[in-house]
Motif scaffolding. Structure first.
Motif, PDB file in Angstrom:
ATOM      1  N   GLY A 250       0.793  -1.221   0.000  1.00 16.51           N
ATOM      2  CA  GLY A 250       0.000   0.000   0.000  1.00 16.51           C
ATOM      3  C   GLY A 250       0.827   1.273   0.000  1.00 16.51           C
ATOM      4  N   ILE A 251       2.045   1.200  -0.561  1.00 15.43           N
ATOM      5  CA  ILE A 251       2.898   2.396  -0.603  1.00 15.43           C
ATOM      6  C   ILE A 251       2.611   3.166  -1.887  1.00 15.43           C
ATOM      7  CG2 ILE A 251       5.285   3.212  -0.784  1.00 15.43           C
ATOM      8  CD1 ILE A 251       6.143   0.858   0.915  1.00 15.43           C
ATOM      9  N   THR A 252       2.365   4.482  -1.752  1.00 15.27           N
ATOM     10  CA  THR A 252       2.279   5.311  -2.950  1.00 15.27           C
ATOM     11  C   THR A 252       3.606   6.044  -3.116  1.00 15.27           C
ATOM     12  OG1 THR A 252       1.315   7.052  -1.598  1.00 15.27           O
ATOM     13  CG2 THR A 252      -0.208   5.689  -2.854  1.00 15.27           C
ATOM     14  N   VAL A 253       3.970   6.288  -4.391  1.00 17.12           N
ATOM     15  CA  VAL A 253       5.294   6.841  -4.677  1.00 17.12           C
ATOM     16  C   VAL A 253       5.212   8.358  -4.772  1.00 17.12           C
ATOM     17  CG1 VAL A 253       7.149   6.915  -6.358  1.00 17.12           C
ATOM     18  CG2 VAL A 253       6.037   4.750  -5.827  1.00 17.12           C
ATOM     19  N   GLU A 254       6.017   9.043  -3.967  1.00 19.59           N
ATOM     20  CA  GLU A 254       6.048  10.506  -4.025  1.00 19.59           C
ATOM     21  C   GLU A 254       7.440  11.091  -4.099  1.00 19.59           C
ATOM     22  OE1 GLU A 254       3.696  10.820  -0.647  1.00 19.59           O
ATOM     23  OE2 GLU A 254       2.016  10.193  -1.874  1.00 19.59           O
ATOM     24  N   LEU A 256      11.767  10.524  -5.470  1.00 23.40           N
ATOM     25  CA  LEU A 256      12.678   9.787  -6.349  1.00 23.40           C
ATOM     26  C   LEU A 256      13.368   8.659  -5.583  1.00 23.40           C
ATOM     27  CD1 LEU A 256      13.598   9.921  -9.279  1.00 23.40           C
ATOM     28  CD2 LEU A 256      15.564  11.242  -8.534  1.00 23.40           C
ATOM     29  N   GLY A 257      13.593   8.875  -4.278  1.00 27.16           N
ATOM     30  CA  GLY A 257      14.202   7.832  -3.463  1.00 27.16           C
ATOM     31  C   GLY A 257      13.364   6.562  -3.467  1.00 27.16           C
ATOM     32  N   GLN A 258      12.043   6.728  -3.408  1.00 22.03           N
ATOM     33  CA  GLN A 258      11.165   5.550  -3.453  1.00 22.03           C
ATOM     34  C   GLN A 258      11.274   4.840  -4.794  1.00 22.03           C
ATOM     35  OE1 GLN A 258       7.617   7.804  -2.359  1.00 22.03           O
ATOM     36  NE2 GLN A 258       7.223   6.328  -0.739  1.00 22.03           N
ATOM     37  N   VAL A 259      11.404   5.614  -5.872  1.00 22.29           N
ATOM     38  CA  VAL A 259      11.462   4.994  -7.200  1.00 22.29           C
ATOM     39  C   VAL A 259      12.622   4.007  -7.275  1.00 22.29           C
ATOM     40  CG1 VAL A 259      11.709   5.423  -9.676  1.00 22.29           C
ATOM     41  CG2 VAL A 259      10.428   7.028  -8.274  1.00 22.29           C
ATOM     42  N   GLY A 260      13.772   4.352  -6.646  1.00 25.71           N
ATOM     43  CA  GLY A 260      14.938   3.487  -6.717  1.00 25.71           C
ATOM     44  C   GLY A 260      14.932   2.353  -5.707  1.00 25.71           C
ATOM     45  N   LEU A 261      14.083   2.458  -4.690  1.00 25.87           N
ATOM     46  CA  LEU A 261      14.118   1.490  -3.585  1.00 25.87           C
ATOM     47  C   LEU A 261      13.953   0.021  -4.015  1.00 25.87           C
ATOM     48  CD1 LEU A 261      14.760   2.026  -0.694  1.00 25.87           C
ATOM     49  CD2 LEU A 261      12.332   2.223  -0.179  1.00 25.87           C
ATOM     50  N   PRO A 262      13.050  -0.298  -4.953  1.00 29.01           N
ATOM     51  CA  PRO A 262      12.926  -1.708  -5.352  1.00 29.01           C
ATOM     52  C   PRO A 262      14.227  -2.288  -5.887  1.00 29.01           C
ATOM     53  CG  PRO A 262      11.079  -0.449  -6.192  1.00 29.01           C
ATOM     54  CD  PRO A 262      12.044   0.532  -5.619  1.00 29.01           C
ATOM     55  N   VAL A 263      15.028  -1.444  -6.543  1.00 25.81           N
ATOM     56  CA  VAL A 263      16.307  -1.943  -7.062  1.00 25.81           C
ATOM     57  C   VAL A 263      17.235  -2.288  -5.916  1.00 25.81           C
ATOM     58  CG1 VAL A 263      18.277  -1.391  -8.520  1.00 25.81           C
ATOM     59  CG2 VAL A 263      16.013  -0.585  -9.156  1.00 25.81           C
ATOM     60  N   ALA A 264      17.203  -1.460  -4.857  1.00 22.96           N
ATOM     61  CA  ALA A 264      18.020  -1.769  -3.682  1.00 22.96           C
ATOM     62  C   ALA A 264      17.567  -3.079  -3.060  1.00 22.96           C
ATOM     63  CB  ALA A 264      17.918  -0.640  -2.665  1.00 22.96           C
TER      64      ALA A 264
END
Lengths: 410, 147, 225
Positions: A250-254, A256-264
């Motif tokens: 249930g996380i919404t993206v707001e 740029l740090g979140q955008v990269g998080l799945p790659v981490a």
């Protein structure tokens, strides 16, 4: 051999240059909220940008006239000026968002506030626009932008249930908690992110900058029809990563740090480093492209000398416009406005502004005076008219959807 | 004549916009429920983001400044969400619920803030903090679902 | 194709010098009314004083007023720059000149040689057309010039494209029968189904003072395609 290399380089830079801050943010947001149920819009948008860019690239190659030259020729000074105002505002908004995006990417490395970093980024962008060669801007940043392929690797590494993920591909798989209006709003935003007007201004003006002739049409088509769709695959991978990691929580993206998080999550520090490099290259490259596009559109409307193919003092007015635009963008970012918010607005307005530039290109692409034997064939026209309809619908729907859903919140 | 109609319409839209931007919102019960649910969901999202960032950092999959930025952004966002909801005047039948939601929000803000403080110190695997974030995420989702 | 259309093929195109350097846009075209009554294109007008009046009767003159006021100390503020038509080498996707751009554009002086009148294409476009066989709201939509564009030939005004609508809204669909895409062509031609061509000559009177063109009964109105 040299020719194959040129094609390869062109395709690779087209892939790396396809994704910008709008694609990064909008795809991650849509993936986190709707899974892959909006992927069809990305496919629609990517094919649309292919059709649009191919036509304007062909016109640039044969007649040496770039997009805004044609806009004023076919629409006249009044409609042309309205169009210039709309398109330049959207491009300038995107320019702000891209510079802010570079600053956000650097913030992820240093945790220094992006407001401060943005000033230095703006200065760097201006120096590059003034001093660097056109081809090196395009090639260096385009190739670095390929780092975003790490999203595809990350998606594969996350090991999602592929049959489940691909079953989300139908619009009917929209998560039940989300309303159709919000779904449509994100659809328009994704469409606007894929079909940003500046991409075409830049592409066709770049054709004039690099002095394409009708012999280059083949290479241009290879760039468009291989590079853009492969760039679109990156968009889909970004959405996929967000769908796997964020949707269930249930996380919404707001940010740029979140955008990269799945790659981490998938690949650890090295993957994350590559992704941040990709963020930097994609946004910096797009900042240069949008900055140039502001200058291109104003110069092509007014008729004064533009371009990096002449020395800066021969196109002094053009370089003054670039400087003023960069200073203004830095000023806007200095107010502390959130670049992600600017991005969200810019993609919606992109969808709004598109028909006015698309229509004249479609007409001129048919004109034998300009294109001779290279004018649109039947396939180009069927697709061209289809997209004229799609673009018009997206444009009409953009603002009402934005108001109804309060920018996709409700 | 056409121009005058257009001007009037524009003025109307502007007036409507101005009215909707008043300092204190006073929604009716249904609208308040919706706003509260939205705020709770947003807060849950920020809590989950914080939780994910800490977990990823604890596995050494991300460098410290990245975690700091993600968690600090989450903190900033959740503070904004809580403040915006707190400024909404709850309608007559909803004062009790408003107090509950407000308390839950305050708890969420405090936890995210504490988590940020730990993250800046480099302590990513504090079990109490992680547990509290987990519980909060569930509580917020439940509260949002109940609206 | 005999001749070409001034608004479609000339107006708003990029002017390029002999070496491909960009000069300006064709903001307007100067037409000279010679003593024998013929109307000839004599110059390309460039700059804001040429462009602004084309924004419409009221808006255009308001904009020009403001522009002049903003530099009221300059006597030549309202005068456009001119590029003599003889310098035009070829008209294609751009207007190519036979000279270099350095020192090329001069302000058009207000003095006019005796016996001639200077008009602008922009004034002619959108002029009301009075003709019994055309709809009442007809206007001048385009102006036809003679010859293949080349300096040896006099760019004489030979005809007018008249009908309801706005100048520039034909997009060239009146000129080429096979200009696609079909769907757009059908819509544009349908909207302009009353548009006709008329040769300039006896029976066609361009009255600049009254801002209208009068076409006498019996003057042949030619279908465009």
């Amino acid at each position: 051999m040299k020719r194959y290399f040129a094609v390869l380089l062109g395709v690779l830079t087209a892939i790396g240059g396809f994704v910008d801050i709008g694609d990064l943010v909008t795809n991650a947001q849509a993936g986190a909220r709707f899974g892959w149920s909006l992927v069809w819009v990305v496919v629609l948008g990517v094919l649309g940008i292919c059709v649009f860019a191919e036509m304007s690239g062909r016109i640039a190659a044969v007649s040496h006239r770039a997009t805004f030259d044609l806009v004023r020729e076919r629409l006249g000074p009044r409609m042309g000026l309205l169009n210039l105002f709309g398109s330049m505002s959207v491009t300038f908004l995107t320019f702000i968002a891209e510079i802010g995006g570079v600053a956000l990417a650097l913030q992820l490395l240093s945790s220094v506030s992006h407001v401060l970093v943005a000033m230095f980024v703006a200065a760097a962008v201006w120096i590059v626009l003034w001093r660097a060669k056109f081809s090196s801007i395009e090639n260096v940043l385009g190739l670095m932008g390929l780092a975003l392929i790490v999203f595809a690797v990350a998606l594969w590494q996350l090991g999602p249930d592929w049959s489940e993920l691909s079953s989300q591909l139908s619009p009917a798989e929209k998560p039940a908690a989300e309303g159709w209006a919000v779904y449509a709003f994100f659809g328009v935003a994704l469409f606007g992110a894929a079909m940003t007007p500046y991409e075409v201004f830049f592409f066709s003006s770049g054709g004039v900058e690099e002095r394409w002739t009708s012999k280059d049409i083949g290479v241009m088509r290879a760039n468009v029809f291989l590079g853009f769709p492969l760039g679109g695959v990156l968009s889909v991978a970004i959405a996929g990563c967000a769908a796997v990691v964020f949707l269930p929580q249930g996380i919404t993206v707001e940010t740029l740090g979140q955008v990269g998080l799945p790659v981490a999550v998938a690949l650890g520090k090295i993957g994350l480093a590559v992704v941040v490099l990709g963020f930097f290259a994609a946004t910096f490259g797009a900042a240069c492209e949008t900055g140039l596009s502001v200058g291109y559109s104003l110069a092509q409307y007014s008729g004064f000398q533009w371009g990096k193919y002449v020395r800066p003092r021969e196109a002094a007015g053009f370089h003054v416009v670039l400087l003023v635009a960069t200073v203004l963008a830095a000023g806007v970012l200095l107010t502390g406005v959130d670049p992600i918010m600017v991005t969200e607005v810019s993609v919606v307005f992109s969808a709004l502004a598109l028909p006015l530039t698309y229509f004249p290109i479609l007409v001129v692409a048919n004109d034998p005076d300009y294109l001779g034997e290279h004018r649109n064939g039947r396939l180009a026209n069927v697709l061209g008219v289809f997209y004229l309809v799609v673009i018009t619908i997206a444009s009409i729907a953009a603002i009402p959807l934005m108001v109804i859903t309060s920018m996709g919140q409700g | 004549m056409k121009l005058r109609g257009l001007t009037a319409a524009l003025a109307g839209v502007l007036a409507a916009l101005l009215c909707s931007c008043s300092l204190v919102e006073e929604p009716d019960a249904a609208a308040w429920d919706q706003q509260a649910a939205q705020a709770l969901e947003d807060a849950a999202s920020e809590v989950a983001t914080t939780r994910l960032a800490l977990e990823t950092a604890a596995q050494e999959r991300v460098w410290s400044s990245y975690t700091t930025v993600v968690v600090a952004d989450a903190e900033e966002a959740i503070v904004t969400v809580a403040d915006n909801l707190a400024r909404v005047q709850a309608p007559a039948g909803r004062t009790e619920q408003a107090a509950d939601v407000g308390a839950l929000m305050d708890r969420a803000v405090a936890s995210v803030r504490a988590a940020r403080s730990l993250a800046v110190q480099g302590r990513y695997d504090d079990p109490a903090s992680i547990d509290e974030l987990d519980r909060l995420a569930t509580d917020l989702e439940d509260a949002a679902g109940a609206r | 194709m005999d001749g070409y259309d001034a608004a479609l093929h000339l107006l708003d195109r990029q002017v390029v010098d002999r070496e491909g350097q960009l000069v300006a846009k064709v903001d307007d075209v100067e037409l000279t009314l010679e003593p024998d009554g013929s109307l000839v294109a004599t110059g390309l007008l460039v700059g804001l004083p040429a462009l602004l009046p084309r924004f419409g009767d009221r808006l255009g003159s308001w904009l020009l007023d403001k522009y002049v006021q903003a530099g009221e100390e300059r006597a030549d503020r309202a005068l456009p720059g001119v590029i003599e038509f003889e310098l035009v080498d070829d008209i294609g996707s751009g207007v190519e000149l036979s000279v270099l751009r350095k020192g090329l554009v001069r302000p058009r002086t207000a003095e006019v040689p005796a016996g001639v009148e200077r008009w602008r294409l922009g004034d002619l476009l959108g002029m009301r057309v009075r003709c019994g066989d055309l709809p009442k709201r007809s206007r001048v939509l385009d102006v036809r010039l003679a010859g293949v564009p080349h300096r040896t030939e006099r760019p004489l005004v030979t005809g007018l494209v008249v009908g309801p609508g706005r100048p520039g809204s034909l997009f060239g669909y009146d000129r080429k029968p096979d200009l696609g895409p079909l769907a757009v062509a059908v819509v544009v031609r349908r909207l302009h189904r009353h548009v006709r061509g008329v040769d300039v000559g006896p029976g066609v009177e361009i009255d600049r003072a009254a801002n209208e063109v009068r076409i006498s009964p019996g003057v042949p109105l030619l279908p465009l395609l």
